[in-house]
Design an enzyme around this catalytic site. Structure first.
Site, PDB file in Angstrom:
ATOM      1  N   LYS A 114       0.080   4.318  -0.324  1.00  0.00           N
ATOM      2  CA  LYS A 114      -0.532   5.546   0.230  1.00  0.00           C
ATOM      3  C   LYS A 114      -0.280   6.716  -0.722  1.00  0.00           C
ATOM      4  O   LYS A 114      -0.285   6.516  -1.934  1.00  0.00           O
ATOM      5  CB  LYS A 114       0.008   5.793   1.643  1.00  0.00           C
ATOM      6  CG  LYS A 114      -0.087   4.531   2.501  1.00  0.00           C
ATOM      7  CD  LYS A 114       0.135   4.745   3.956  1.00  0.00           C
ATOM      8  CE  LYS A 114      -0.069   3.428   4.686  1.00  0.00           C
ATOM      9  NZ  LYS A 114       0.004   3.538   6.118  1.00  0.00           N
ATOM     10  N   GLY A 150       2.313   2.391  10.733  1.00  0.00           N
ATOM     11  CA  GLY A 150       3.287   3.475  10.601  1.00  0.00           C
ATOM     12  C   GLY A 150       3.959   3.868  11.900  1.00  0.00           C
ATOM     13  O   GLY A 150       4.620   4.898  11.980  1.00  0.00           O
ATOM     14  N   HIS A 173      -9.522   1.486   4.489  1.00  0.00           N
ATOM     15  CA  HIS A 173      -8.252   1.627   5.212  1.00  0.00           C
ATOM     16  C   HIS A 173      -8.457   2.563   6.409  1.00  0.00           C
ATOM     17  O   HIS A 173      -9.237   3.513   6.324  1.00  0.00           O
ATOM     18  CB  HIS A 173      -7.169   2.182   4.279  1.00  0.00           C
ATOM     19  CG  HIS A 173      -5.819   2.133   4.909  1.00  0.00           C
ATOM     20  ND1 HIS A 173      -5.390   3.119   5.755  1.00  0.00           N
ATOM     21  CD2 HIS A 173      -4.828   1.208   4.850  1.00  0.00           C
ATOM     22  CE1 HIS A 173      -4.167   2.794   6.186  1.00  0.00           C
ATOM     23  NE2 HIS A 173      -3.810   1.639   5.656  1.00  0.00           N
ATOM     24  N   ASN A 185       0.864  -1.183   0.000  1.00  0.00           N
ATOM     25  CA  ASN A 185       0.000   0.000   0.000  1.00  0.00           C
ATOM     26  C   ASN A 185       0.897   1.227   0.000  1.00  0.00           C
ATOM     27  O   ASN A 185       1.491   1.563   1.017  1.00  0.00           O
ATOM     28  CB  ASN A 185      -0.892  -0.030   1.251  1.00  0.00           C
ATOM     29  CG  ASN A 185      -1.691   1.245   1.417  1.00  0.00           C
ATOM     30  OD1 ASN A 185      -1.802   2.047   0.475  1.00  0.00           O
ATOM     31  ND2 ASN A 185      -2.245   1.456   2.600  1.00  0.00           N
ATOM     32  N   GLU A 244      -5.537  -4.711  10.406  1.00  0.00           N
ATOM     33  CA  GLU A 244      -4.517  -3.698  10.642  1.00  0.00           C
ATOM     34  C   GLU A 244      -4.827  -2.944  11.930  1.00  0.00           C
ATOM     35  O   GLU A 244      -5.592  -1.962  11.903  1.00  0.00           O
ATOM     36  CB  GLU A 244      -4.478  -2.705   9.480  1.00  0.00           C
ATOM     37  CG  GLU A 244      -4.158  -3.342   8.149  1.00  0.00           C
ATOM     38  CD  GLU A 244      -3.542  -2.332   7.184  1.00  0.00           C
ATOM     39  OE1 GLU A 244      -2.413  -2.542   6.754  1.00  0.00           O
ATOM     40  OE2 GLU A 244      -4.210  -1.325   6.878  1.00  0.00           O
ATOM     41  N   SER A 256       3.188  -1.978  10.310  1.00  0.00           N
ATOM     42  CA  SER A 256       4.639  -2.032  10.537  1.00  0.00           C
ATOM     43  C   SER A 256       5.265  -3.382  10.202  1.00  0.00           C
ATOM     44  O   SER A 256       6.162  -3.849  10.900  1.00  0.00           O
ATOM     45  CB  SER A 256       4.971  -1.619  11.967  1.00  0.00           C
ATOM     46  OG  SER A 256       4.560  -0.278  12.202  1.00  0.00           O
ATOM     47  N   GLU A 261      -6.790   4.918   7.516  1.00  0.00           N
ATOM     48  CA  GLU A 261      -6.556   6.344   7.236  1.00  0.00           C
ATOM     49  C   GLU A 261      -7.774   6.971   6.556  1.00  0.00           C
ATOM     50  O   GLU A 261      -8.076   8.147   6.757  1.00  0.00           O
ATOM     51  CB  GLU A 261      -5.272   6.516   6.399  1.00  0.00           C
ATOM     52  CG  GLU A 261      -4.035   6.300   7.265  1.00  0.00           C
ATOM     53  CD  GLU A 261      -2.842   5.723   6.547  1.00  0.00           C
ATOM     54  OE1 GLU A 261      -2.790   5.754   5.306  1.00  0.00           O
ATOM     55  OE2 GLU A 261      -1.934   5.232   7.251  1.00  0.00           O
TER      56      GLU A 261
HETATM   57  P1  PGA Z   1       2.713   0.427   7.617  1.00  0.00           P
HETATM   58  O1  PGA Z   1       1.292   0.642   6.949  1.00  0.00           O
HETATM   59  O2  PGA Z   1       3.272  -0.868   7.090  1.00  0.00           O
HETATM   60  O3  PGA Z   1       3.517   1.607   7.203  1.00  0.00           O
HETATM   61  O4  PGA Z   1       2.494   0.360   9.113  1.00  0.00           O
HETATM   62  C1  PGA Z   1       0.412  -0.436   6.740  1.00  0.00           C
HETATM   63  C2  PGA Z   1      -0.869   0.060   6.132  1.00  0.00           C
HETATM   64  O5  PGA Z   1      -1.325   1.157   6.484  1.00  0.00           O
HETATM   65  O6  PGA Z   1      -1.462  -0.612   5.274  1.00  0.00           O
END
Ligand code: PGA
Length: 233
Positions: A8, A163, A90, A6, A157, A193, A92
């Protein structure tokens, strides 16, 4: 095993081309790999990965086929580009853009109906986990998605792990994945992560069927290393 990157809001068409060329020349096979670039870079990714086993997916999709929905993209448009799937719900999107269980489900259903592969994201916040609400939150989010589908996967997640460098322990991930699968019979990816040095132990859990990778999917070295960690030995 499915490893999805992903991206983003990273990588315009030029950086996407560079990454896809490197990915095409890498040795990742025996594992399903999907990259999810921003909308404006999808066409470039589709073009450069054509003829490979690597899929290209979007990060979101609207539930209507067309209409007065400024800033949105429909499943039909993604199909026209040759895009294979999409992420929906997601955290976010939920956190910053008002996405709800209901809108996530509408997006997922429309995408499935249009023949797209869907990665639907669920996960509890830190506050919800500390308040002992993890199970209730996951139940609500997963149930809202409706029926299982051969083109649907769920990504677990935990929001506190996205993140942040904080990863769920393999045991904690396994527990959440088992719960999700008891509610909906679909593969479940872990996200939050995931890095080259923790991927193998997470992917070794019986109910972890792959990973949704954010930060570590942006560099070809770390992404291919995670893909290799998922390759059956
Ligand atoms: P990350 O993000 O691996 O940077 O923690 C995962 C995601 O948001 O899909």
């Amino acid at each position: 095993m499915l490893i999805a990157g992903n991206w983003k809001m990273y990588k315009g068409p030029a950086e996407t081309a560079e990454f896809c060329e490197a990915l095409r020349d890498s040795d990742v096979d025996d594992v399903d790999v999907v990259v999810c670039p921003p909308y404006v870079s999808l066409a470039t990714a589709v073009q450069l990965l054509a003829g490979t086993e690597i899929g290209v997916a979007a990060q979101n999709v609207h539930w209507e086929e067309a209409g007065a929905y400024t800033g949105e993209i429909s499943a039909r448009m993604l199909r026209e580009l040759g895009v294979y799937g999409t992420i929906v719900g997601h955290s976010e999107r939920r956190q910053y853009f008002g996405e709800t269980d209901e809108t996530t489900a509408k997006r997922a259903r429309a995408a499935l109906d249009a023949g797209l592969f869907v990665i639907a994201c669920v996960g509890e916040t830190e506050q919800e986990r500390e308040g002992g609400e993890t199970e209730a939150v996951l139940r609500r989010q997963v149930t809202a998605l409706g029926a299982a589908d051969e083109n649907l996967v769920v990504a677990y997640e935990p929001v506190w792990a996205i993140g942040t460098g904080k990863t769920a322990t393999p045991e904690l991930a396994q527990e959440a994945h088992a719960l999700i699968k008891s509610l909906l019979d679909v593969p479940v990816l872990y996200g939050g992560s995931v890095k080259p040095d923790n991927a193998a132990e997470l992917l070794a859990q019986p109910d972890v069927d792959g990973a949704l990778v954010g930060g570590a999917s942006l560099e070809i070295e770390s992404f291919t290393e995670i893909c290799r960690a998922a390759t059956p030995s």
